[in-house]
Write a protein that holds these residues in place. Structure first.
Motif, PDB file in Angstrom:
ATOM      1  N   PRO A 205       0.837  -1.204   0.000  1.00 55.75           N
ATOM      2  CA  PRO A 205       0.000   0.000   0.000  1.00 55.75           C
ATOM      3  C   PRO A 205       0.874   1.258   0.000  1.00 55.75           C
ATOM      4  CG  PRO A 205      -0.667  -1.520   1.743  1.00 55.75           C
ATOM      5  CD  PRO A 205       0.649  -2.010   1.216  1.00 55.75           C
ATOM      6  N   PRO A 206       0.535   2.259  -0.806  1.00 51.36           N
ATOM      7  CA  PRO A 206       1.300   3.507  -0.767  1.00 51.36           C
ATOM      8  C   PRO A 206       1.064   4.244   0.545  1.00 51.36           C
ATOM      9  CG  PRO A 206      -0.615   3.715  -2.202  1.00 51.36           C
ATOM     10  CD  PRO A 206      -0.552   2.287  -1.775  1.00 51.36           C
ATOM     11  N   GLY A 207       1.988   5.150   0.884  1.00 49.93           N
ATOM     12  CA  GLY A 207       1.841   5.922   2.120  1.00 49.93           C
ATOM     13  C   GLY A 207       3.167   6.072   2.823  1.00 49.93           C
ATOM     14  N   LEU A 208       3.108   6.591   4.061  1.00 47.37           N
ATOM     15  CA  LEU A 208       4.327   6.843   4.833  1.00 47.37           C
ATOM     16  C   LEU A 208       4.579   5.687   5.796  1.00 47.37           C
ATOM     17  CD1 LEU A 208       6.524   9.028   5.301  1.00 47.37           C
ATOM     18  CD2 LEU A 208       5.085   9.923   7.148  1.00 47.37           C
ATOM     19  N   TYR A 209       5.808   5.172   5.777  1.00 47.30           N
ATOM     20  CA  TYR A 209       6.199   4.069   6.648  1.00 47.30           C
ATOM     21  C   TYR A 209       7.368   4.511   7.527  1.00 47.30           C
ATOM     22  CZ  TYR A 209       3.633   0.873   3.513  1.00 47.30           C
ATOM     23  OH  TYR A 209       2.673   0.239   2.774  1.00 47.30           O
ATOM     24  N   ALA A 210       7.440   3.928   8.738  1.00 44.81           N
ATOM     25  CA  ALA A 210       8.557   4.208   9.645  1.00 44.81           C
ATOM     26  C   ALA A 210       9.520   3.034   9.637  1.00 44.81           C
ATOM     27  CB  ALA A 210       8.042   4.446  11.060  1.00 44.81           C
ATOM     28  N   LEU A 211      10.792   3.323   9.315  1.00 44.57           N
ATOM     29  CA  LEU A 211      11.840   2.292   9.390  1.00 44.57           C
ATOM     30  C   LEU A 211      12.588   2.525  10.697  1.00 44.57           C
ATOM     31  CD1 LEU A 211      13.343   2.522   5.801  1.00 44.57           C
ATOM     32  CD2 LEU A 211      12.348   0.472   6.779  1.00 44.57           C
ATOM     33  N   GLY A 212      12.621   1.532  11.595  1.00 39.57           N
ATOM     34  CA  GLY A 212      13.242   1.729  12.906  1.00 39.57           C
ATOM     35  C   GLY A 212      12.403   2.687  13.728  1.00 39.57           C
ATOM     36  N   SER A 213      13.061   3.630  14.423  1.00 40.19           N
ATOM     37  CA  SER A 213      12.339   4.611  15.237  1.00 40.19           C
ATOM     38  C   SER A 213      12.702   6.028  14.786  1.00 40.19           C
ATOM     39  CB  SER A 213      12.707   4.444  16.717  1.00 40.19           C
ATOM     40  OG  SER A 213      12.614   3.089  17.080  1.00 40.19           O
ATOM     41  N   PRO A 214      12.208   6.455  13.647  1.00 40.67           N
ATOM     42  CA  PRO A 214      12.604   7.767  13.118  1.00 40.67           C
ATOM     43  C   PRO A 214      11.984   8.915  13.919  1.00 40.67           C
ATOM     44  CG  PRO A 214      10.904   6.784  11.744  1.00 40.67           C
ATOM     45  CD  PRO A 214      11.243   5.759  12.773  1.00 40.67           C
ATOM     46  N   ASP A 215      12.720  10.011  14.051  1.00 41.81           N
ATOM     47  CA  ASP A 215      12.186  11.208  14.707  1.00 41.81           C
ATOM     48  C   ASP A 215      11.963  12.299  13.660  1.00 41.81           C
ATOM     49  OD1 ASP A 215      14.682  12.098  14.034  1.00 41.81           O
ATOM     50  OD2 ASP A 215      15.469  12.091  16.090  1.00 41.81           O
ATOM     51  N   GLU A 216      11.770  13.530  14.140  1.00 44.21           N
ATOM     52  CA  GLU A 216      11.419  14.602  13.201  1.00 44.21           C
ATOM     53  C   GLU A 216      12.607  15.055  12.341  1.00 44.21           C
ATOM     54  OE1 GLU A 216      11.439  14.890  16.459  1.00 44.21           O
ATOM     55  OE2 GLU A 216      12.530  16.685  17.090  1.00 44.21           O
ATOM     56  N   ASP A 217      13.823  14.578  12.680  1.00 47.61           N
ATOM     57  CA  ASP A 217      14.995  14.939  11.867  1.00 47.61           C
ATOM     58  C   ASP A 217      15.380  13.836  10.876  1.00 47.61           C
ATOM     59  OD1 ASP A 217      15.390  17.380  13.170  1.00 47.61           O
ATOM     60  OD2 ASP A 217      16.392  16.367  14.837  1.00 47.61           O
ATOM     61  N   ALA A 218      14.722  12.683  10.986  1.00 50.88           N
ATOM     62  CA  ALA A 218      15.125  11.527  10.175  1.00 50.88           C
ATOM     63  C   ALA A 218      14.873  11.796   8.691  1.00 50.88           C
ATOM     64  CB  ALA A 218      14.355  10.287  10.620  1.00 50.88           C
ATOM     65  N   PRO A 219      15.728  11.250   7.815  1.00 53.99           N
ATOM     66  CA  PRO A 219      15.563  11.484   6.374  1.00 53.99           C
ATOM     67  C   PRO A 219      14.276  10.864   5.833  1.00 53.99           C
ATOM     68  CG  PRO A 219      17.257   9.828   6.778  1.00 53.99           C
ATOM     69  CD  PRO A 219      16.888  10.405   8.118  1.00 53.99           C
ATOM     70  N   VAL A 220      13.745  11.480   4.803  1.00 53.95           N
ATOM     71  CA  VAL A 220      12.551  10.958   4.123  1.00 53.95           C
ATOM     72  C   VAL A 220      12.982  10.440   2.760  1.00 53.95           C
ATOM     73  CG1 VAL A 220      10.272  11.478   3.191  1.00 53.95           C
ATOM     74  CG2 VAL A 220      11.068  12.631   5.274  1.00 53.95           C
ATOM     75  N   ILE A 221      12.766   9.133   2.550  1.00 50.90           N
ATOM     76  CA  ILE A 221      13.194   8.507   1.297  1.00 50.90           C
ATOM     77  C   ILE A 221      11.954   8.094   0.509  1.00 50.90           C
ATOM     78  CG2 ILE A 221      14.348   6.460   0.373  1.00 50.90           C
ATOM     79  CD1 ILE A 221      16.071   7.090   3.185  1.00 50.90           C
ATOM     80  N   VAL A 222      11.940   8.423  -0.758  1.00 51.66           N
ATOM     81  CA  VAL A 222      10.754   8.193  -1.594  1.00 51.66           C
ATOM     82  C   VAL A 222      11.008   7.006  -2.522  1.00 51.66           C
ATOM     83  CG1 VAL A 222       9.153   9.242  -3.243  1.00 51.66           C
ATOM     84  CG2 VAL A 222      10.248  10.660  -1.501  1.00 51.66           C
ATOM     85  N   THR A 223      10.021   6.110  -2.611  1.00 51.24           N
ATOM     86  CA  THR A 223      10.161   4.971  -3.538  1.00 51.24           C
ATOM     87  C   THR A 223       8.805   4.597  -4.134  1.00 51.24           C
ATOM     88  OG1 THR A 223      11.165   2.778  -3.825  1.00 51.24           O
ATOM     89  CG2 THR A 223       9.917   3.130  -1.805  1.00 51.24           C
ATOM     90  N   ALA A 224       8.803   3.514  -4.917  1.00 49.78           N
ATOM     91  CA  ALA A 224       7.594   3.058  -5.617  1.00 49.78           C
ATOM     92  C   ALA A 224       6.898   1.960  -4.806  1.00 49.78           C
ATOM     93  CB  ALA A 224       7.969   2.517  -6.996  1.00 49.78           C
ATOM     94  N   ASN A 225       5.648   1.660  -5.168  1.00 48.35           N
ATOM     95  CA  ASN A 225       4.968   0.610  -4.400  1.00 48.35           C
ATOM     96  C   ASN A 225       5.050  -0.779  -5.048  1.00 48.35           C
ATOM     97  OD1 ASN A 225       2.932   0.855  -6.400  1.00 48.35           O
ATOM     98  ND2 ASN A 225       1.353   0.299  -4.930  1.00 48.35           N
ATOM     99  N   TYR A 226       5.981  -0.952  -5.991  1.00 47.35           N
ATOM    100  CA  TYR A 226       6.350  -2.309  -6.419  1.00 47.35           C
ATOM    101  C   TYR A 226       7.063  -2.927  -5.225  1.00 47.35           C
ATOM    102  CZ  TYR A 226       8.635  -5.887  -9.387  1.00 47.35           C
ATOM    103  OH  TYR A 226       9.079  -7.061  -9.981  1.00 47.35           O
ATOM    104  N   LYS A 227       6.627  -4.106  -4.765  1.00 44.25           N
ATOM    105  CA  LYS A 227       7.179  -4.603  -3.508  1.00 44.25           C
ATOM    106  C   LYS A 227       8.678  -4.868  -3.593  1.00 44.25           C
ATOM    107  CE  LYS A 227       6.518  -7.686   0.392  1.00 44.25           C
ATOM    108  NZ  LYS A 227       7.896  -8.178   0.448  1.00 44.25           N
ATOM    109  N   MET A 228       9.170  -5.206  -4.796  1.00 45.79           N
ATOM    110  CA  MET A 228      10.601  -5.446  -4.906  1.00 45.79           C
ATOM    111  C   MET A 228      11.382  -4.136  -4.691  1.00 45.79           C
ATOM    112  SD  MET A 228      12.987  -7.104  -7.867  1.00 45.79           S
ATOM    113  CE  MET A 228      11.814  -8.323  -8.443  1.00 45.79           C
ATOM    114  N   SER A 229      10.867  -3.031  -5.226  1.00 45.40           N
ATOM    115  CA  SER A 229      11.524  -1.731  -5.018  1.00 45.40           C
ATOM    116  C   SER A 229      11.539  -1.383  -3.531  1.00 45.40           C
ATOM    117  CB  SER A 229      10.774  -0.632  -5.774  1.00 45.40           C
ATOM    118  OG  SER A 229      10.602  -0.981  -7.121  1.00 45.40           O
ATOM    119  N   TYR A 230      10.370  -1.503  -2.906  1.00 40.72           N
ATOM    120  CA  TYR A 230      10.211  -1.197  -1.478  1.00 40.72           C
ATOM    121  C   TYR A 230      11.128  -2.074  -0.633  1.00 40.72           C
ATOM    122  CZ  TYR A 230       7.362  -2.305   2.784  1.00 40.72           C
ATOM    123  OH  TYR A 230       6.915  -2.608   4.044  1.00 40.72           O
ATOM    124  N   ASP A 231      11.228  -3.355  -0.973  1.00 42.63           N
ATOM    125  CA  ASP A 231      12.100  -4.275  -0.223  1.00 42.63           C
ATOM    126  C   ASP A 231      13.572  -3.896  -0.369  1.00 42.63           C
ATOM    127  OD1 ASP A 231      10.141  -5.806   0.869  1.00 42.63           O
ATOM    128  OD2 ASP A 231      10.360  -7.515  -0.501  1.00 42.63           O
TER     129      ASP A 231
END
Lengths: 94, 320
Positions: free
Chosen positions: B31-57
């Motif tokens: 599903p598209p949308g915003l995901y948290a990797l680990g425990s990101p805070d308000e300074d953590a980088p925002v990385i943009v990708t596609a919703n093809y599961k292989m790309s996301y993985d």
């Protein structure tokens, strides 16, 4: 991209250099190093390695780059031709 | 907000393998949308990708052990590069997704990190105008993300250069092979039956193997040998591989077939290999659309002529 070159003198990439503002976006987005920045103006250094992906034109804030970008595989182009002739409705590759 | 792991499980690896073989590839999505990797805070980088599961993985695995935000765009299960070409990994979708996810309240910085190969779809200046977020094209490969983040967010020339190694070419070939076989496996079965009924099982098997070999030569062998085959035109590269295969078959594997039928087969088999080699232009990261179009305007008439000559030769062989 070392070791891979395709047909020469075919790329449709054009740069209207006098109106370039020198932001450097085209240099940033081109994965083939087609552009360099000289004296705050973009310059095409190797047009023949352009794969016509269109990233530079899309990201140029003053619209001085143009390129005919689109599907580049044989089956996709055949599908496009057939579509133009209204023989078939279909999408391209990948 | 979903919190996700950066370690891939067996099911993820199996899923990628299946997608490479075109099994369930069209529905391999998250599903598209915003995901948290680990425990990101308000300074953590925002990385943009596609919703093809292989790309996301690939992206989340590349960020193993880090805290980051992953903004997944709706590209309908298509990878970043192809989706950018279609415009679904694009300006409008990125603006919509930034607003919908409330990203401006999640992070205090205003930077989006995008893959360089996503740039054909995204106008960075329009995204900045609409959302206040600055788009930075970080690297071509997700595997360079950690080095990019750790070295002061500098894109080195290597991170900015495309490669097309033997392995990078080979992993693209199963899908090409499967798609070609969907059309030509039934044809091979027909050849098997025709050969069997007319001159025995061994000729039927020989004809079917000849065709399937020509398909493998065009979809796997020519792409694998790409930089070492002479010429720049893909159809020429395919013709060389195709002639070696079909010529070898005609000399040693064509059984009871007469010379005219043999020559016709060599022509037709070579066309099959050359066509699939030409079609591999769609999988490479260096062939231009204008170049492919130019090559096709000479290659397609040549292929059609060769096929017509093959039909004439077979007709002659059948009558004589």
């Amino acid at each position: 991209m070392h070791g891979f070159r395709y047909l020469e003198n075919v790329a449709t990439l054009e740069l209207d250099a006098p109106n370039c503002i020198g932001c450097g976006r085209c240099v940033e987005v081109c994965p083939h190093g087609v552009f360099t920045l000289n004296d705050a103006k973009a310059r095409i250094v190797d047009r023949d390695v352009c794969m016509e992906c269109g990233a530079c034109a899309r990201n140029c804030p003053v619209g001085v780059i143009s390129v005919d970008a689109g599907v580049g595989c044989a089956s996709g182009l055949i599908a496009e031709w057939l579509q133009e002739k209204n023989w078939r409705r279909s999408s391209g590759c990948c | 907000m979903p919190r996700i792991a950066t370690r891939l499980r067996f099911a993820d690896r199996l899923g990628s393998w299946k997608a490479r073989w075109a099994i369930g590839r069209d529905t391999y999505i998250v599903p598209p949308g915003l995901y948290a990797l680990g425990s990101p805070d308000e300074d953590a980088p925002v990385i943009v990708t596609a919703n093809y599961k292989m790309s996301y993985d690939i992206v989340r695995a590349a960020l193993d052990g880090r805290d980051a935000w992953l903004l997944v765009l709706e590209t309908y299960g298509i990878n970043v590069w192809c989706a950018a070409g279609k415009g679904t990994f694009g300006t409008d979708e990125l603006i919509r997704r930034v607003k919908q996810s409330g990203l401006e309240r999640v992070v205090t910085h205003r930077t989006l990190l995008l893959p360089i190969l996503g740039a054909p779809g995204v106008a960075a200046h329009e995204v900045a105008k609409a959302t206040g977020f600055r788009v930075t094209y970080a690297a071509i490969r997700a595997t360079d993300l950690l080095a990019y983040l750790d070295r002061g967010r500098v894109t080195t020339p290597a991170m900015h250069s495309l490669t097309f190694s033997l392995w990078e070419r080979l992993i693209l070939t199963p899908v090409e092979l499967v798609q070609a076989l969907k059309i030509l496996l039934p044809v091979a079965l027909v050849l098997l039956l025709v050969g069997w009924l007319s001159a025995g099982l061994s000729l039927g098997v020989s004809l079917a193997v000849a065709l399937l070999g020509a398909v493998v030569c065009g979809t796997v062998i020519a792409p694998a040998l790409l930089p070492w085959l002479p010429g720049v035109r893909f159809a020429v590269k395919g013709t060389i591989v195709g002639l070696l295969w079909s010529g070898g078959w005609a000399l040693w594997g064509a059984g009871s077939l007469g010379p005219a039928a043999r020559l016709g087969a060599v022509l037709a088999l070579t066309v099959v290999t050359a066509y699939y080699a030409l079609n591999f232009t769609g999988s490479t990261p260096f062939t231009s659309r204008s170049g492919v179009r130019k090559e096709m305007t000479s290659a397609l008439p040549a292929m059609a002529s060769a096929l017509a000559a093959a039909v004439l030769l077979w007709g002659w062989a059948a009558l004589s």
